[in-house]
Scaffold this motif. Structure first.
Motif, PDB file in Angstrom:
ATOM      1  N   ALA A  16       0.828  -1.168   0.027  1.00 30.08           N
ATOM      2  CA  ALA A  16      -0.066   0.021  -0.093  1.00 30.08           C
ATOM      3  C   ALA A  16       0.788   1.329   0.103  1.00 30.08           C
ATOM      4  CB  ALA A  16      -1.040   0.068   1.232  1.00 30.08           C
ATOM      5  N   ALA A  17       1.985   1.343   0.708  1.00 34.39           N
ATOM      6  CA  ALA A  17       2.579   2.432   0.787  1.00 34.39           C
ATOM      7  C   ALA A  17       3.398   2.811  -0.423  1.00 34.39           C
ATOM      8  CB  ALA A  17       3.817   2.265   2.097  1.00 34.39           C
ATOM      9  N   LEU A  18       3.959   1.706  -1.100  1.00 37.57           N
ATOM     10  CA  LEU A  18       4.432   1.648  -2.325  1.00 37.57           C
ATOM     11  C   LEU A  18       3.600   2.442  -3.468  1.00 37.57           C
ATOM     12  CD1 LEU A  18       7.062  -1.280  -2.228  1.00 37.57           C
ATOM     13  CD2 LEU A  18       7.593   1.207  -2.014  1.00 37.57           C
ATOM     14  N   ASP A  19       2.375   1.786  -3.241  1.00 42.74           N
ATOM     15  CA  ASP A  19       1.341   2.019  -4.126  1.00 42.74           C
ATOM     16  C   ASP A  19       1.151   3.799  -4.255  1.00 42.74           C
ATOM     17  OD1 ASP A  19      -0.835   1.339  -6.159  1.00 42.74           O
ATOM     18  OD2 ASP A  19      -1.942   2.598  -4.449  1.00 42.74           O
ATOM     19  N   VAL A  20       1.244   4.194  -2.870  1.00 38.33           N
ATOM     20  CA  VAL A  20       0.927   5.645  -2.817  1.00 38.33           C
ATOM     21  C   VAL A  20       2.129   6.477  -3.090  1.00 38.33           C
ATOM     22  CG1 VAL A  20       0.540   7.501  -1.024  1.00 38.33           C
ATOM     23  CG2 VAL A  20      -0.733   5.467  -0.959  1.00 38.33           C
ATOM     24  N   ILE A  21       3.414   6.043  -2.860  1.00 43.44           N
ATOM     25  CA  ILE A  21       4.519   6.923  -3.204  1.00 43.44           C
ATOM     26  C   ILE A  21       5.446   6.298  -4.255  1.00 43.44           C
ATOM     27  CG2 ILE A  21       4.543   7.871  -0.718  1.00 43.44           C
ATOM     28  CD1 ILE A  21       7.058   6.173  -0.034  1.00 43.44           C
ATOM     29  N   GLY A  22       5.255   5.228  -4.772  1.00 40.29           N
ATOM     30  CA  GLY A  22       6.156   4.556  -5.838  1.00 40.29           C
ATOM     31  C   GLY A  22       6.101   5.011  -7.060  1.00 40.29           C
ATOM     32  N   GLY A  23       7.119   4.779  -7.658  1.00 44.18           N
ATOM     33  CA  GLY A  23       7.479   5.292  -8.956  1.00 44.18           C
ATOM     34  C   GLY A  23       8.529   6.300  -9.117  1.00 44.18           C
ATOM     35  N   LYS A  24       8.770   6.704 -10.511  1.00 39.24           N
ATOM     36  CA  LYS A  24       9.824   7.845 -10.574  1.00 39.24           C
ATOM     37  C   LYS A  24       9.478   9.229 -10.010  1.00 39.24           C
ATOM     38  CE  LYS A  24      12.844   9.590 -14.204  1.00 39.24           C
ATOM     39  NZ  LYS A  24      13.228   9.370 -15.648  1.00 39.24           N
ATOM     40  N   TRP A  25       8.210   9.592 -10.332  1.00 39.21           N
ATOM     41  CA  TRP A  25       7.966  10.916  -9.875  1.00 39.21           C
ATOM     42  C   TRP A  25       7.287  11.322  -8.580  1.00 39.21           C
ATOM     43  CZ3 TRP A  25      10.919  13.490 -12.955  1.00 39.21           C
ATOM     44  CH2 TRP A  25      10.981  13.147 -14.319  1.00 39.21           C
ATOM     45  N   LYS A  26       6.512  10.359  -7.978  1.00 38.17           N
ATOM     46  CA  LYS A  26       5.723  10.783  -6.905  1.00 38.17           C
ATOM     47  C   LYS A  26       6.632  11.178  -5.494  1.00 38.17           C
ATOM     48  CE  LYS A  26       1.543   8.289  -7.417  1.00 38.17           C
ATOM     49  NZ  LYS A  26       0.682   7.119  -6.951  1.00 38.17           N
ATOM     50  N   PRO A  27       7.808  10.485  -5.356  1.00 42.98           N
ATOM     51  CA  PRO A  27       8.873  10.745  -4.386  1.00 42.98           C
ATOM     52  C   PRO A  27       9.472  12.202  -4.468  1.00 42.98           C
ATOM     53  CG  PRO A  27       9.160   8.501  -4.697  1.00 42.98           C
ATOM     54  CD  PRO A  27       8.304   8.876  -6.033  1.00 42.98           C
ATOM     55  N   LEU A  28       9.793  12.659  -5.795  1.00 38.51           N
ATOM     56  CA  LEU A  28      10.282  13.770  -6.207  1.00 38.51           C
ATOM     57  C   LEU A  28       9.249  14.975  -6.066  1.00 38.51           C
ATOM     58  CD1 LEU A  28      12.368  12.396  -9.137  1.00 38.51           C
ATOM     59  CD2 LEU A  28      13.324  12.791  -6.767  1.00 38.51           C
TER      60      LEU A  28
END
Length: 125
Positions: A16-28
């Motif tokens: 669930a956490a990775l779904d929310v903040i995962g990917g190349k752009w979301k953390p940035l």
């Protein structure tokens, strides 16, 4: 055991956490919002390589998950601003930990490493 949130099913909290903040752009996006409100064009300038369609999609997903707030001002032309929510601020320690890990991985001197602007004396919510 499975968990459901916003119509999505997860097999563990990490998923669930990775779904929310995962990917190349979301953390940035979150990293750049942690020092305060930004307009779409500001975010696009701070994220070289992201196109408008992808940035819009990622911001909408973060908004849907309650991590980012979108405010539209009734002006001509319309002004839209994005800010990290109180709930989104709970991710800042995670972002700091990712930065610390990346700093170590890259062999960067900790004193020279970038910090989340909110931690470096930026705006607080």
């Amino acid at each position: 055991m499975t968990y459901t949130k916003n119509g999505r099913t997860f097999h563990c909290p990490v998923e669930a956490a990775l779904d929310v903040i995962g990917g190349k752009w979301k953390p940035l996006i979150l990293w750049h919002l942690c020092d305060g409100v930004k307009r779409f064009s500001e975010l696009q300038r701070e994220l070289p390589g992201v196109n408008a369609k992808m940035l819009t999609r990622q911001l909408r997903e973060l908004e849907e998950d309650g991590v980012v707030q979108r405010t539209v001002y009734p002006e001509v032309p319309p002004r839209v601003e994005y800010a990290i929510t109180g709930f989104g601020r709970t991710l800042l320690p995670v972002m700091e930990a990712l930065c610390a890990w990346g700093t170590q991985y890259l062999g960067i001197d900790e004193a020279a490493a970038p910090r989340c602007p909110a931690k470096a004396g930026g705006e607080e919510a």
